[in-house]
Motif scaffolding. Structure first.
Motif, PDB file in Angstrom:
ATOM      1  N   GLU A 168       0.813  -1.226   0.000  1.00 38.47           N
ATOM      2  CA  GLU A 168       0.000   0.000   0.000  1.00 38.47           C
ATOM      3  C   GLU A 168       0.844   1.272   0.000  1.00 38.47           C
ATOM      4  OE1 GLU A 168      -2.707  -0.074   3.245  1.00 38.47           O
ATOM      5  OE2 GLU A 168      -3.871  -1.756   2.451  1.00 38.47           O
ATOM      6  N   GLU A 169       1.986   1.244   0.652  1.00 36.32           N
ATOM      7  CA  GLU A 169       2.762   2.452   0.866  1.00 36.32           C
ATOM      8  C   GLU A 169       3.950   2.525  -0.100  1.00 36.32           C
ATOM      9  OE1 GLU A 169       4.233   5.713   1.474  1.00 36.32           O
ATOM     10  OE2 GLU A 169       2.492   5.338   2.777  1.00 36.32           O
ATOM     11  N   SER A 170       3.977   3.574  -0.911  1.00 43.59           N
ATOM     12  CA  SER A 170       5.031   3.743  -1.905  1.00 43.59           C
ATOM     13  C   SER A 170       6.420   3.798  -1.276  1.00 43.59           C
ATOM     14  CB  SER A 170       4.784   5.014  -2.713  1.00 43.59           C
ATOM     15  OG  SER A 170       3.540   4.962  -3.383  1.00 43.59           O
ATOM     16  N   ARG A 171       6.520   4.428  -0.110  1.00 40.03           N
ATOM     17  CA  ARG A 171       7.817   4.519   0.546  1.00 40.03           C
ATOM     18  C   ARG A 171       8.335   3.145   0.958  1.00 40.03           C
ATOM     19  NH1 ARG A 171       6.419   8.912   5.033  1.00 40.03           N
ATOM     20  NH2 ARG A 171       4.617   7.501   5.106  1.00 40.03           N
ATOM     21  N   ASN A 172       7.423   2.260   1.354  1.00 44.88           N
ATOM     22  CA  ASN A 172       7.837   0.906   1.704  1.00 44.88           C
ATOM     23  C   ASN A 172       8.425   0.180   0.499  1.00 44.88           C
ATOM     24  OD1 ASN A 172       7.254   0.852   4.433  1.00 44.88           O
ATOM     25  ND2 ASN A 172       5.147   0.156   4.133  1.00 44.88           N
ATOM     26  N   VAL A 173       7.845   0.406  -0.673  1.00 47.72           N
ATOM     27  CA  VAL A 173       8.362  -0.214  -1.889  1.00 47.72           C
ATOM     28  C   VAL A 173       9.783   0.290  -2.151  1.00 47.72           C
ATOM     29  CG1 VAL A 173       8.063  -0.476  -4.376  1.00 47.72           C
ATOM     30  CG2 VAL A 173       6.068  -0.523  -2.867  1.00 47.72           C
ATOM     31  N   GLY A 174      10.004   1.584  -1.940  1.00 50.50           N
ATOM     32  CA  GLY A 174      11.342   2.143  -2.114  1.00 50.50           C
ATOM     33  C   GLY A 174      12.333   1.546  -1.130  1.00 50.50           C
ATOM     34  N   ALA A 186      16.741  -2.501   0.424  1.00 48.70           N
ATOM     35  CA  ALA A 186      17.080  -3.740   1.143  1.00 48.70           C
ATOM     36  C   ALA A 186      17.566  -4.808   0.177  1.00 48.70           C
ATOM     37  CB  ALA A 186      15.858  -4.239   1.923  1.00 48.70           C
ATOM     38  N   MET A 187      16.919  -4.888  -0.970  1.00 50.61           N
ATOM     39  CA  MET A 187      17.334  -5.855  -1.980  1.00 50.61           C
ATOM     40  C   MET A 187      18.740  -5.554  -2.477  1.00 50.61           C
ATOM     41  SD  MET A 187      13.774  -6.192  -4.182  1.00 50.61           S
ATOM     42  CE  MET A 187      14.581  -7.108  -5.520  1.00 50.61           C
ATOM     43  N   ALA A 188      18.991  -4.287  -2.777  1.00 49.79           N
ATOM     44  CA  ALA A 188      20.298  -3.892  -3.297  1.00 49.79           C
ATOM     45  C   ALA A 188      21.409  -4.165  -2.286  1.00 49.79           C
ATOM     46  CB  ALA A 188      20.283  -2.414  -3.682  1.00 49.79           C
ATOM     47  N   ASN A 189      21.106  -3.995  -0.992  1.00 48.91           N
ATOM     48  CA  ASN A 189      22.087  -4.295   0.055  1.00 48.91           C
ATOM     49  C   ASN A 189      22.584  -5.736  -0.011  1.00 48.91           C
ATOM     50  OD1 ASN A 189      20.443  -2.280   2.593  1.00 48.91           O
ATOM     51  ND2 ASN A 189      22.111  -1.734   1.218  1.00 48.91           N
ATOM     52  N   ASN A 190      21.721  -6.616  -0.534  1.00 50.28           N
ATOM     53  CA  ASN A 190      22.021  -8.045  -0.525  1.00 50.28           C
ATOM     54  C   ASN A 190      22.164  -8.656  -1.919  1.00 50.28           C
ATOM     55  OD1 ASN A 190      21.794  -8.787   2.485  1.00 50.28           O
ATOM     56  ND2 ASN A 190      19.953  -7.567   2.106  1.00 50.28           N
ATOM     57  N   LEU A 219      20.281  -8.498  -4.603  1.00 50.99           N
ATOM     58  CA  LEU A 219      19.085  -8.963  -5.308  1.00 50.99           C
ATOM     59  C   LEU A 219      18.585  -7.864  -6.245  1.00 50.99           C
ATOM     60  CD1 LEU A 219      17.206 -10.722  -2.369  1.00 50.99           C
ATOM     61  CD2 LEU A 219      18.984 -11.623  -3.867  1.00 50.99           C
ATOM     62  N   LYS A 220      18.128  -8.266  -7.418  1.00 49.52           N
ATOM     63  CA  LYS A 220      17.792  -7.265  -8.433  1.00 49.52           C
ATOM     64  C   LYS A 220      16.388  -7.388  -9.035  1.00 49.52           C
ATOM     65  CE  LYS A 220      22.667  -7.018  -9.811  1.00 49.52           C
ATOM     66  NZ  LYS A 220      22.914  -5.775  -9.053  1.00 49.52           N
ATOM     67  N   THR A 221      15.708  -8.516  -8.778  1.00 49.02           N
ATOM     68  CA  THR A 221      14.434  -8.752  -9.451  1.00 49.02           C
ATOM     69  C   THR A 221      13.255  -8.564  -8.507  1.00 49.02           C
ATOM     70  OG1 THR A 221      15.519 -10.357 -10.899  1.00 49.02           O
ATOM     71  CG2 THR A 221      13.109 -10.342 -10.880  1.00 49.02           C
ATOM     72  N   LEU A 222      12.434  -7.553  -8.800  1.00 46.40           N
ATOM     73  CA  LEU A 222      11.260  -7.237  -7.989  1.00 46.40           C
ATOM     74  C   LEU A 222      10.003  -7.402  -8.835  1.00 46.40           C
ATOM     75  CD1 LEU A 222       9.899  -6.067  -5.422  1.00 46.40           C
ATOM     76  CD2 LEU A 222      10.292  -3.782  -6.402  1.00 46.40           C
ATOM     77  N   ARG A 223       9.034  -8.137  -8.300  1.00 43.57           N
ATOM     78  CA  ARG A 223       7.730  -8.282  -8.942  1.00 43.57           C
ATOM     79  C   ARG A 223       6.658  -7.856  -7.945  1.00 43.57           C
ATOM     80  NH1 ARG A 223       8.631 -14.199 -11.975  1.00 43.57           N
ATOM     81  NH2 ARG A 223      10.410 -13.498 -13.251  1.00 43.57           N
ATOM     82  N   ILE A 224       5.650  -7.178  -8.431  1.00 43.62           N
ATOM     83  CA  ILE A 224       4.612  -6.638  -7.563  1.00 43.62           C
ATOM     84  C   ILE A 224       3.243  -7.089  -8.052  1.00 43.62           C
ATOM     85  CG2 ILE A 224       3.509  -4.527  -6.717  1.00 43.62           C
ATOM     86  CD1 ILE A 224       6.225  -3.147  -6.947  1.00 43.62           C
ATOM     87  N   VAL A 225       2.432  -7.630  -7.131  1.00 46.86           N
ATOM     88  CA  VAL A 225       1.042  -7.951  -7.444  1.00 46.86           C
ATOM     89  C   VAL A 225       0.243  -6.675  -7.218  1.00 46.86           C
ATOM     90  CG1 VAL A 225      -0.959  -9.359  -6.858  1.00 46.86           C
ATOM     91  CG2 VAL A 225       1.329 -10.373  -6.790  1.00 46.86           C
ATOM     92  N   GLY A 226      -0.135  -6.027  -8.297  1.00 47.05           N
ATOM     93  CA  GLY A 226      -0.809  -4.742  -8.238  1.00 47.05           C
ATOM     94  C   GLY A 226      -0.517  -3.943  -9.498  1.00 47.05           C
ATOM     95  N   GLN A 252      14.525  -7.334   4.222  1.00 45.40           N
ATOM     96  CA  GLN A 252      15.949  -7.241   4.552  1.00 45.40           C
ATOM     97  C   GLN A 252      16.450  -8.520   5.225  1.00 45.40           C
ATOM     98  OE1 GLN A 252      19.208  -6.128   4.155  1.00 45.40           O
ATOM     99  NE2 GLN A 252      18.496  -4.032   4.536  1.00 45.40           N
ATOM    100  N   ILE A 253      15.672  -9.042   6.164  1.00 48.58           N
ATOM    101  CA  ILE A 253      16.083 -10.240   6.895  1.00 48.58           C
ATOM    102  C   ILE A 253      16.167 -11.450   5.969  1.00 48.58           C
ATOM    103  CG2 ILE A 253      15.355 -11.898   8.658  1.00 48.58           C
ATOM    104  CD1 ILE A 253      14.202  -9.480  10.212  1.00 48.58           C
ATOM    105  N   ILE A 254      15.122 -11.669   5.192  1.00 49.49           N
ATOM    106  CA  ILE A 254      15.116 -12.811   4.269  1.00 49.49           C
ATOM    107  C   ILE A 254      16.226 -12.664   3.232  1.00 49.49           C
ATOM    108  CG2 ILE A 254      13.816 -14.021   2.482  1.00 49.49           C
ATOM    109  CD1 ILE A 254      12.781 -14.605   5.264  1.00 49.49           C
ATOM    110  N   SER A 255      16.388 -11.455   2.706  1.00 43.79           N
ATOM    111  CA  SER A 255      17.413 -11.202   1.690  1.00 43.79           C
ATOM    112  C   SER A 255      18.812 -11.432   2.250  1.00 43.79           C
ATOM    113  CB  SER A 255      17.299  -9.773   1.155  1.00 43.79           C
ATOM    114  OG  SER A 255      16.050  -9.568   0.521  1.00 43.79           O
TER     115      SER A 255
END
Length: 253
Positions: free
Chosen positions: A14-20, A25-29, A31-38, A157-160
């Motif tokens: 729901e929150e755009s800032r969370n997506v950012g 978090a992905m880049a820290n670890n 990871l480069k591939t993001l998919r969004i249901v929406g 972040q934790i999972i990544s």
């Protein structure tokens, strides 16, 4: 672990800032591939970029889907993150257990394996029972009972991080079949069981989910999937032939 085969899926954020923040978090670890249901139009581009900072390229490459099933059909494993246990959620893996399983599946930089999806639910509600059913396993992040809910980007972040720590440890030596391909095997199993009268009125859907979940964790090769199909198909054929022979004998008698 081949990190390029790890897919982070956000379901109805729901929150755009969370997506950012997830992008960062992905880049820290690695990871480069993001998919969004929406829909992409549901998000404020500026707010996403504010927290993504130098990871905005992940947002720019993000793909959008109508369902978890569509977003993960090219994956071999699909793990839904949840803190709630339920009768349909089965055994929940810890992050380190999921990372070890993902490492066996994704291959390495020199020998690519199958894709593995980690699915995260809506910030307020998490993944629903129906959305968990679209996944093939569950992953849980232990937290204090007094305040168990994690921020979306913190969970990612934790999972990544655990996935990153498994980087390049193991490789299965082959490319496991995708969930889209695995569904053909599951259908063959269910069709064969249907032919021998295994399902009387109901139960096929639960049986299909059982086989989908179990076989996805096995990371089948194409030859293994085909062999399973042949075994069930032949068993059903022999069973039907036996029933026909008995019926013919009864008629002759």
């Amino acid at each position: 672990m081949n990190l390029s085969n790890i897919i982070i899926v956000l379901c109805r954020p729901e929150e755009s800032r969370n997506v950012g923040a997830v992008c960062r978090a992905m880049a820290n670890n690695g990871l480069k591939t993001l998919r969004i249901v929406g829909k992409k139009s549901d998000f404020d581009e500026e707010r996403v970029r504010i927290l993504a900072i130098h990871a905005a390229d992940i947002w720019e490459r993000a793909e959008f889907f109508d369902s978890i099933t569509e977003a993960t059909k090219d994956c071999t494993l699909c793990a839904g993150t949840t803190r709630r246990r339920g009768k349909k959620r089965g055994k929940l893996l810890l992050p380190e257990e999921f990372a070890a399983l993902a490492s066996e599946t994704t291959g390495s930089a020199s020998l690519p394996g199958g894709k593995v999806a980690a699915v995260f639910g809506n910030e307020r509600t998490g993944l629903t029972e129906e959305e968990i059913d679209e996944c093939t396993m569950g992953v849980t992040i232990p937290s204090d009972d007094g305040f168990p809910s994690l921020n979306l980007s913190h969970a990612v972040q934790i999972i990544s991080y655990f996935l990153f720590r498994e980087h390049d440890k193991k490789s299965p030596g082959y490319i496991p079949v995708t969930l889209d391909r695995l569904d053909r095997t599951v259908t063959e199993i269910a069709d064969s069981l249907q032919k021998i009268g295994f399902f009387k009125v109901t139960g096929r859907a639960d049986m299909e989910k059982f086989w989908r979940d179990v076989l996805s964790r096995a990371s089948l090769s194409e030859s293994e999937a085909s062999y399973i199909e042949k075994v069930f198909g032949k068993a059903a054929g022999l069973s039907c032939s036996g029933k026909s022979a008995v019926k013919t004998q009864d008629n002759q008698a």
